[in-house]
Write a protein that holds these residues in place. Structure first.
Motif, PDB file in Angstrom:
ATOM      1  N   TYR A  56       0.723  -1.094  -0.185  1.00 41.15           N
ATOM      2  CA  TYR A  56      -0.028   0.032   0.138  1.00 41.15           C
ATOM      3  C   TYR A  56       1.034   1.240   0.168  1.00 41.15           C
ATOM      4  CZ  TYR A  56      -4.066   2.959   1.232  1.00 41.15           C
ATOM      5  OH  TYR A  56      -4.778   4.149   1.370  1.00 41.15           O
ATOM      6  N   VAL A  57       0.623   2.167  -1.017  1.00 40.53           N
ATOM      7  CA  VAL A  57       1.718   4.182  -0.833  1.00 40.53           C
ATOM      8  C   VAL A  57       0.548   4.183  -0.352  1.00 40.53           C
ATOM      9  CG1 VAL A  57       2.230   5.339  -2.467  1.00 40.53           C
ATOM     10  CG2 VAL A  57       2.380   2.983  -3.490  1.00 40.53           C
ATOM     11  N   CYS A  58       1.677   5.048   1.169  1.00 39.56           N
ATOM     12  CA  CYS A  58       1.200   5.913   1.981  1.00 39.56           C
ATOM     13  C   CYS A  58       1.488   7.268   1.226  1.00 39.56           C
ATOM     14  CB  CYS A  58       1.444   5.503   2.963  1.00 39.56           C
ATOM     15  SG  CYS A  58       0.699   6.856   4.541  1.00 39.56           S
ATOM     16  N   CYS A  59       1.027   8.325   1.004  1.00 39.21           N
ATOM     17  CA  CYS A  59       1.724   9.039   0.666  1.00 39.21           C
ATOM     18  C   CYS A  59       0.792  10.486   1.184  1.00 39.21           C
ATOM     19  CB  CYS A  59       2.878   9.482  -0.268  1.00 39.21           C
ATOM     20  SG  CYS A  59       0.927   9.155  -2.285  1.00 39.21           S
ATOM     21  N   PRO A  60       1.127  12.221   1.011  1.00 40.80           N
ATOM     22  CA  PRO A  60       0.360  12.759   0.985  1.00 40.80           C
ATOM     23  C   PRO A  60       0.104  13.719  -0.501  1.00 40.80           C
ATOM     24  CG  PRO A  60       2.295  13.713   1.211  1.00 40.80           C
ATOM     25  CD  PRO A  60       2.480  12.595   1.840  1.00 40.80           C
ATOM     26  N   VAL A  61      -1.663  13.785  -0.386  1.00 35.71           N
ATOM     27  CA  VAL A  61      -2.383  13.263  -1.338  1.00 35.71           C
ATOM     28  C   VAL A  61      -2.912  15.493  -1.402  1.00 35.71           C
ATOM     29  CG1 VAL A  61      -4.293  13.757  -2.819  1.00 35.71           C
ATOM     30  CG2 VAL A  61      -2.622  11.747  -1.859  1.00 35.71           C
ATOM     31  N   ARG A  62      -3.371  16.133  -0.321  1.00 35.19           N
ATOM     32  CA  ARG A  62      -4.236  17.384  -0.054  1.00 35.19           C
ATOM     33  C   ARG A  62      -3.016  18.403   0.309  1.00 35.19           C
ATOM     34  NH1 ARG A  62      -8.434  18.864   4.662  1.00 35.19           N
ATOM     35  NH2 ARG A  62      -7.255  16.721   4.991  1.00 35.19           N
ATOM     36  N   PRO A  63      -2.740  18.988  -0.335  1.00 32.30           N
ATOM     37  CA  PRO A  63      -1.636  19.903  -0.728  1.00 32.30           C
ATOM     38  C   PRO A  63      -2.089  21.044   0.459  1.00 32.30           C
ATOM     39  CG  PRO A  63      -3.413  20.493  -2.734  1.00 32.30           C
ATOM     40  CD  PRO A  63      -3.797  19.359  -1.831  1.00 32.30           C
TER      41      PRO A  63
ATOM     42  N   ASN B  63       2.589  15.476  -5.575  1.00 29.32           N
ATOM     43  CA  ASN B  63       2.446  14.480  -4.944  1.00 29.32           C
ATOM     44  C   ASN B  63       1.971  13.385  -5.145  1.00 29.32           C
ATOM     45  OD1 ASN B  63       3.081  16.101  -2.646  1.00 29.32           O
ATOM     46  ND2 ASN B  63       0.327  16.733  -1.497  1.00 29.32           N
ATOM     47  N   LEU B  64       0.651  13.648  -6.803  1.00 31.61           N
ATOM     48  CA  LEU B  64       0.729  12.923  -7.585  1.00 31.61           C
ATOM     49  C   LEU B  64       1.496  12.120  -8.180  1.00 31.61           C
ATOM     50  CD1 LEU B  64      -3.204  14.160  -8.593  1.00 31.61           C
ATOM     51  CD2 LEU B  64      -2.505  12.375  -7.359  1.00 31.61           C
ATOM     52  N   ASP B  65       2.420  12.861  -8.510  1.00 32.65           N
ATOM     53  CA  ASP B  65       3.673  12.607  -9.118  1.00 32.65           C
ATOM     54  C   ASP B  65       4.291  11.530  -8.044  1.00 32.65           C
ATOM     55  OD1 ASP B  65       3.149  13.909 -11.542  1.00 32.65           O
ATOM     56  OD2 ASP B  65       4.669  15.373 -11.551  1.00 32.65           O
ATOM     57  N   ARG B  66       4.668  11.979  -7.333  1.00 33.92           N
ATOM     58  CA  ARG B  66       5.272  11.358  -6.093  1.00 33.92           C
ATOM     59  C   ARG B  66       4.083   9.593  -6.247  1.00 33.92           C
ATOM     60  NH1 ARG B  66       7.199  13.078  -0.331  1.00 33.92           N
ATOM     61  NH2 ARG B  66       6.182  14.726  -0.962  1.00 33.92           N
ATOM     62  N   ALA B  67       2.918   9.456  -6.200  1.00 35.04           N
ATOM     63  CA  ALA B  67       2.396   8.395  -5.803  1.00 35.04           C
ATOM     64  C   ALA B  67       2.591   7.492  -7.140  1.00 35.04           C
ATOM     65  CB  ALA B  67       0.705   8.660  -5.535  1.00 35.04           C
ATOM     66  N   GLU B  68       2.855   8.005  -8.135  1.00 30.17           N
ATOM     67  CA  GLU B  68       3.135   7.216  -9.860  1.00 30.17           C
ATOM     68  C   GLU B  68       4.595   6.972  -9.465  1.00 30.17           C
ATOM     69  OE1 GLU B  68       2.532   9.875 -13.388  1.00 30.17           O
ATOM     70  OE2 GLU B  68       0.213   9.975 -12.519  1.00 30.17           O
TER      71      GLU B  68
ATOM     72  N   TYR C 105      -6.156   5.907  -7.643  1.00 24.37           N
ATOM     73  CA  TYR C 105      -7.772   4.974  -8.670  1.00 24.37           C
ATOM     74  C   TYR C 105      -8.755   6.358  -8.371  1.00 24.37           C
ATOM     75  CZ  TYR C 105     -11.034   2.070  -8.031  1.00 24.37           C
ATOM     76  OH  TYR C 105     -12.736   1.223  -8.012  1.00 24.37           O
ATOM     77  N   CYS C 106      -8.552   6.834  -6.859  1.00 21.72           N
ATOM     78  CA  CYS C 106      -9.735   7.660  -6.183  1.00 21.72           C
ATOM     79  C   CYS C 106      -9.769   9.117  -7.794  1.00 21.72           C
ATOM     80  CB  CYS C 106      -9.691   8.087  -5.067  1.00 21.72           C
ATOM     81  SG  CYS C 106      -9.834   6.942  -4.153  1.00 21.72           S
ATOM     82  N   ILE C 107      -8.798   9.655  -7.601  1.00 20.48           N
ATOM     83  CA  ILE C 107      -8.222  10.871  -8.349  1.00 20.48           C
ATOM     84  C   ILE C 107      -8.441  10.103  -9.633  1.00 20.48           C
ATOM     85  CG2 ILE C 107      -7.045  12.531  -8.478  1.00 20.48           C
ATOM     86  CD1 ILE C 107      -6.452  13.024  -5.845  1.00 20.48           C
ATOM     87  N   TYR C 108      -7.911   9.940 -10.119  1.00 17.10           N
ATOM     88  CA  TYR C 108      -7.620   9.508 -11.801  1.00 17.10           C
ATOM     89  C   TYR C 108      -8.135   8.405 -12.494  1.00 17.10           C
ATOM     90  CZ  TYR C 108      -2.990  11.986 -12.131  1.00 17.10           C
ATOM     91  OH  TYR C 108      -1.966  12.521 -11.718  1.00 17.10           O
ATOM     92  N   GLY C 109      -8.604   7.218 -12.059  1.00 11.32           N
ATOM     93  CA  GLY C 109      -9.878   6.876 -11.988  1.00 11.32           C
ATOM     94  C   GLY C 109     -10.981   7.082 -11.921  1.00 11.32           C
TER      95      GLY C 109
ATOM     96  N   GLU D 195     -12.405   6.558   2.813  1.00 15.70           N
ATOM     97  CA  GLU D 195     -12.329   4.968   2.944  1.00 15.70           C
ATOM     98  C   GLU D 195     -12.452   3.989   2.064  1.00 15.70           C
ATOM     99  OE1 GLU D 195     -17.305   3.209   3.158  1.00 15.70           O
ATOM    100  OE2 GLU D 195     -17.056   5.172   2.777  1.00 15.70           O
ATOM    101  N   ILE D 196     -12.268   4.453   0.538  1.00 11.35           N
ATOM    102  CA  ILE D 196     -11.853   3.785  -0.027  1.00 11.35           C
ATOM    103  C   ILE D 196     -10.390   3.136   0.167  1.00 11.35           C
ATOM    104  CG2 ILE D 196     -11.381   3.290  -2.640  1.00 11.35           C
ATOM    105  CD1 ILE D 196     -13.864   5.079  -3.130  1.00 11.35           C
ATOM    106  N   GLY D 197      -9.450   3.703   0.193  1.00 15.41           N
ATOM    107  CA  GLY D 197      -8.054   4.143   1.009  1.00 15.41           C
ATOM    108  C   GLY D 197      -8.250   2.862   1.681  1.00 15.41           C
ATOM    109  N   LEU D 198      -8.582   3.493   3.224  1.00 19.98           N
ATOM    110  CA  LEU D 198      -8.451   2.296   4.053  1.00 19.98           C
ATOM    111  C   LEU D 198      -8.865   0.937   3.683  1.00 19.98           C
ATOM    112  CD1 LEU D 198     -10.001   4.762   7.005  1.00 19.98           C
ATOM    113  CD2 LEU D 198      -7.990   3.551   6.437  1.00 19.98           C
ATOM    114  N   ASP D 199      -9.919   0.843   2.399  1.00 13.82           N
ATOM    115  CA  ASP D 199     -10.224  -0.788   2.215  1.00 13.82           C
ATOM    116  C   ASP D 199      -9.602  -1.539   1.783  1.00 13.82           C
ATOM    117  OD1 ASP D 199     -12.593  -0.880   3.717  1.00 13.82           O
ATOM    118  OD2 ASP D 199     -13.700   0.184   2.062  1.00 13.82           O
ATOM    119  N   MET D 200      -8.835  -0.112   0.800  1.00 18.22           N
ATOM    120  CA  MET D 200      -7.435  -1.020  -0.006  1.00 18.22           C
ATOM    121  C   MET D 200      -6.111  -1.576   1.093  1.00 18.22           C
ATOM    122  SD  MET D 200      -7.264   1.601  -3.548  1.00 18.22           S
ATOM    123  CE  MET D 200      -6.550   0.494  -4.075  1.00 18.22           C
ATOM    124  N   LEU D 201      -6.504  -0.385   1.784  1.00 19.91           N
ATOM    125  CA  LEU D 201      -4.970  -0.671   2.673  1.00 19.91           C
ATOM    126  C   LEU D 201      -5.513  -2.546   3.852  1.00 19.91           C
ATOM    127  CD1 LEU D 201      -3.544   1.499   5.170  1.00 19.91           C
ATOM    128  CD2 LEU D 201      -3.890  -0.804   5.987  1.00 19.91           C
TER     129      LEU D 201
END
Length: 143
Positions: A25-32, A47-52, A71-75, A91-97
């Motif tokens: 699971y990729v844990c990184c900041p999103v919200r600026p 932040n999204l580049d870091r996730a990629e 997944y949530c922002i692009y998908g 919520e989706i992230g916690l389910d993925m985790l």
């Protein structure tokens, strides 16, 4: 891997004892953090580049990335700035985790959402590791 598993059957049903790839699971900041709208847009992109990059590192090391921000922002095209959509994304992230074998934290800064992810991983006994982006030691996850 602490939570290593094997896939014991093939399409023919024969046991082969193949190791499955670890789900990380990729844990990184999103919200600026920035208040200025132009700077916030730029920070969100970074932040999204870091996730990629994190996903790419995990794939190259032989793992399967689970990355809710991408997944949530692009998908799903969720808007991080809308509270109801942010809550859905979290919520989706916690389910993925919950599906992960490990959590990789790709930031020295721990946001509110990241802290919640780390707490959940701890409660579920999922190993959490800090990844220094400049050192490139992600392959240690797969030992």
């Amino acid at each position: 891997m602490n939570r290593e598993a094997t896939n014991n059957t093939t399409k023919t049903g024969k046991a082969e004892g193949l190791k499955r790839k670890p789900k990380i699971y990729v844990c990184c900041p999103v919200r600026p953090k920035a208040k200025d709208s132009d700077e916030a847009v730029s920070e969100l992109k970074r932040n999204l580049d870091r996730a990629e990059r994190a996903c790419r590192l995990i794939i190259e090391a032989g793992g399967i990335p689970l990355c809710s921000p991408l997944y949530c922002i692009y998908g799903l095209s969720l808007d991080e700035q809308k509270p109801d959509e942010r809550a859905l994304g979290l919520e989706i992230g916690l389910d993925m985790l919950r599906m992960a074998d490990e959590v990789a934290v790709f930031s020295e800064y721990i946001s509110e959402g990241m802290a919640e992810e780390i707490r959940l991983a701890s409660r579920l006994d999922i190993p959490v590791r800090m990844v220094a982006e400049s050192e490139g030691f992600l392959s240690r996850f797969l030992d």
